[in-house]
Design a protein around this motif. Sequence first.
Motif, short mmCIF file in Angstrom:
data_model
loop_
_atom_site.label_atom_id
_atom_site.label_comp_id
_atom_site.label_asym_id
_atom_site.label_seq_id
_atom_site.Cartn_x
_atom_site.Cartn_y
_atom_site.Cartn_z
N ALA A 1 3.05 -8.29 -5.33
CA ALA A 1 2.45 -6.95 -5.30
C ALA A 1 3.50 -5.86 -5.38
CB ALA A 1 1.63 -6.79 -4.01
N ALA A 2 4.72 -6.17 -4.95
CA ALA A 2 5.79 -5.17 -4.91
C ALA A 2 6.62 -5.11 -6.18
CB ALA A 2 6.69 -5.44 -3.70
N ARG A 3 6.12 -5.71 -7.27
CA ARG A 3 6.79 -5.59 -8.57
C ARG A 3 5.83 -4.88 -9.55
NH1 ARG A 3 11.59 -8.52 -9.18
NH2 ARG A 3 11.90 -10.15 -7.61
N PRO A 4 5.74 -3.56 -9.46
CA PRO A 4 4.73 -2.84 -10.25
C PRO A 4 5.16 -2.43 -11.64
CG PRO A 4 5.84 -1.30 -8.80
CD PRO A 4 6.45 -2.66 -8.51
N VAL A 5 6.39 -2.77 -12.06
CA VAL A 5 6.86 -2.27 -13.34
C VAL A 5 7.30 -3.40 -14.28
CG1 VAL A 5 7.52 -0.01 -12.43
CG2 VAL A 5 9.21 -1.86 -12.44
N VAL A 6 6.82 -4.61 -14.05
CA VAL A 6 7.17 -5.70 -14.97
C VAL A 6 6.67 -5.35 -16.38
CG1 VAL A 6 5.08 -6.98 -14.28
CG2 VAL A 6 6.93 -8.16 -15.46
N PRO A 7 7.54 -5.41 -17.39
CA PRO A 7 7.10 -5.07 -18.75
C PRO A 7 6.03 -6.03 -19.27
CG PRO A 7 9.50 -4.99 -18.58
CD PRO A 7 9.00 -5.63 -17.31
N TYR B 1 0.81 -1.22 0.00
CA TYR B 1 0.00 0.00 0.00
C TYR B 1 0.85 1.28 0.00
CZ TYR B 1 -3.68 -3.35 0.77
OH TYR B 1 -4.53 -4.41 0.62
N THR B 2 2.13 1.12 -0.26
CA THR B 2 2.99 2.28 -0.48
C THR B 2 2.50 3.04 -1.71
OG1 THR B 2 4.89 1.08 0.42
CG2 THR B 2 5.36 3.01 -0.94
N MET B 3 2.42 4.35 -1.59
CA MET B 3 1.95 5.17 -2.71
C MET B 3 3.10 5.46 -3.67
SD MET B 3 -1.24 5.49 -2.16
CE MET B 3 -1.64 6.72 -3.42
N TYR C 1 13.58 -2.05 -0.19
CA TYR C 1 14.10 -1.03 0.72
C TYR C 1 13.56 0.33 0.32
CZ TYR C 1 17.29 -4.85 1.82
OH TYR C 1 17.80 -6.06 2.19
N PRO C 2 13.50 1.28 1.25
CA PRO C 2 12.89 2.59 0.97
C PRO C 2 13.43 3.29 -0.27
CG PRO C 2 13.22 2.36 3.33
CD PRO C 2 13.88 1.16 2.69
N ASP C 3 14.74 3.18 -0.54
CA ASP C 3 15.28 3.91 -1.69
C ASP C 3 14.93 3.25 -3.02
OD1 ASP C 3 16.96 1.79 -1.33
OD2 ASP C 3 18.82 2.95 -1.31
N ASP C 4 14.33 2.06 -2.97
CA ASP C 4 13.86 1.44 -4.21
C ASP C 4 12.69 2.23 -4.81
OD1 ASP C 4 15.68 -0.66 -3.97
OD2 ASP C 4 14.26 -1.93 -2.88
N ALA C 5 11.96 2.96 -3.98
CA ALA C 5 10.78 3.68 -4.45
C ALA C 5 11.14 4.73 -5.49
CB ALA C 5 10.05 4.33 -3.27
N ASP C 6 12.26 5.42 -5.31
CA ASP C 6 12.67 6.43 -6.28
C ASP C 6 12.99 5.80 -7.63
OD1 ASP C 6 12.40 8.44 -4.41
OD2 ASP C 6 14.51 8.39 -3.80
N LEU C 7 13.64 4.65 -7.60
CA LEU C 7 13.98 3.96 -8.84
C LEU C 7 12.73 3.45 -9.54
CD1 LEU C 7 16.08 2.91 -10.79
CD2 LEU C 7 16.44 0.93 -9.30
N LEU C 8 11.78 2.92 -8.78
CA LEU C 8 10.52 2.46 -9.37
C LEU C 8 9.76 3.62 -10.01
CD1 LEU C 8 9.31 -0.09 -6.68
CD2 LEU C 8 9.77 -0.61 -9.08
N ALA C 9 9.74 4.76 -9.35
CA ALA C 9 9.04 5.93 -9.90
C ALA C 9 9.68 6.35 -11.22
CB ALA C 9 9.08 7.08 -8.89
N ALA C 10 11.02 6.30 -11.29
CA ALA C 10 11.71 6.67 -12.53
C ALA C 10 11.39 5.70 -13.65
CB ALA C 10 13.21 6.72 -12.27
N ILE C 11 11.31 4.42 -13.31
CA ILE C 11 11.00 3.40 -14.32
C ILE C 11 9.57 3.57 -14.83
CG2 ILE C 11 10.72 0.92 -14.75
CD1 ILE C 11 13.01 0.48 -12.73
N LEU C 12 8.64 3.84 -13.92
CA LEU C 12 7.25 4.09 -14.31
C LEU C 12 7.16 5.26 -15.29
CD1 LEU C 12 5.17 3.62 -11.05
CD2 LEU C 12 4.88 2.34 -13.18
N THR C 13 7.93 6.30 -15.01
CA THR C 13 7.93 7.47 -15.88
C THR C 13 8.47 7.13 -17.26
OG1 THR C 13 8.20 8.96 -13.99
CG2 THR C 13 8.80 9.81 -16.16
N ILE C 14 9.55 6.36 -17.30
CA ILE C 14 10.15 5.96 -18.58
C ILE C 14 9.19 5.09 -19.38
CG2 ILE C 14 11.98 4.57 -19.63
CD1 ILE C 14 13.76 5.47 -17.26
N GLN C 15 8.49 4.19 -18.70
CA GLN C 15 7.61 3.24 -19.39
C GLN C 15 6.31 3.87 -19.85
OE1 GLN C 15 7.12 0.04 -16.56
NE2 GLN C 15 8.98 -1.00 -17.19
N SER C 16 5.90 4.96 -19.24
CA SER C 16 4.60 5.57 -19.57
C SER C 16 4.68 6.37 -20.87
CB SER C 16 4.14 6.46 -18.43
OG SER C 16 5.05 7.51 -18.23
#
Length: 240
Positions: A109-115, A28-30, A225-240
């Motif tokens: 649930a914690a893998r939100p960017v699988v291609p 449920y992390t945003m 880990y908490p700093d994974d969130a920044d990397l996931l956000a960047a990947i989401l941006t690239i993929q969108s």
Amino acid sequence: MNTTPTLHAMIVAAGRGSRFGASIAKQYTMLQGQTLLQHSVARLGTSAYIDKCLLVVAADDNTVQTLNFSMPIHCAIGGAERWQSVQAGVEAIIQSGADDSDLVLIHDAARPVVPSRDIDNVIRAAMLEPYGAILATPVADTLKTAYTQSIEKGSVYYYAETTIDRSTLWQAQTPQVFRLAQLKKVLEHVSKHQLTITDEASAFEHLKLPIKLVTGSRQNIKLTYPDDADLLAAILTIQS
């Protein structure tokens, strides 16, 4: 072997994610206005093979019903261990009238960017296998074993001991896709022998049953880990 089976998608979301260290369950992390769980459901929904999803949640989960999802979902109650949650999901799928040769796709649930292409690739591979297939990536980094030494009271230091040959090492990801009857059987084996497993493929390995490795994208990281969130956000941006 049925090579055109029905596919049943399942997301395991009953854990707390203790390594993440947050006060809320990790799923449920945003991230960019939605929870990880919503992102993961949406990502599975990009596959032509998936039009609904089973969410396996904790008994005291009061959040999942408050969320909107991109495709129909239904829920089952998970257990204390991951394999127990998967087993509960399998039982729910069986009770829905599924065939033994159907496929069960299990995603974190914690893998939100699988291609999307990786989801389809692992499903197509599993359709041609008697047991199943998983996404994985060959290990690229140098790996070392370590030994510990207490230098000061209360402090432990790690030192490099040996370098491991990585030529046959792969890093497992999800989705992992298995034949329903075979998955049920190996989970019963895990329960009977009280085995410790970290993913469903491990259960098949205990019984020497072959699971195909399908090369996935290195973008498919897991929030640990908490700093994974920044990397996931960047990947989401690239993929969108």
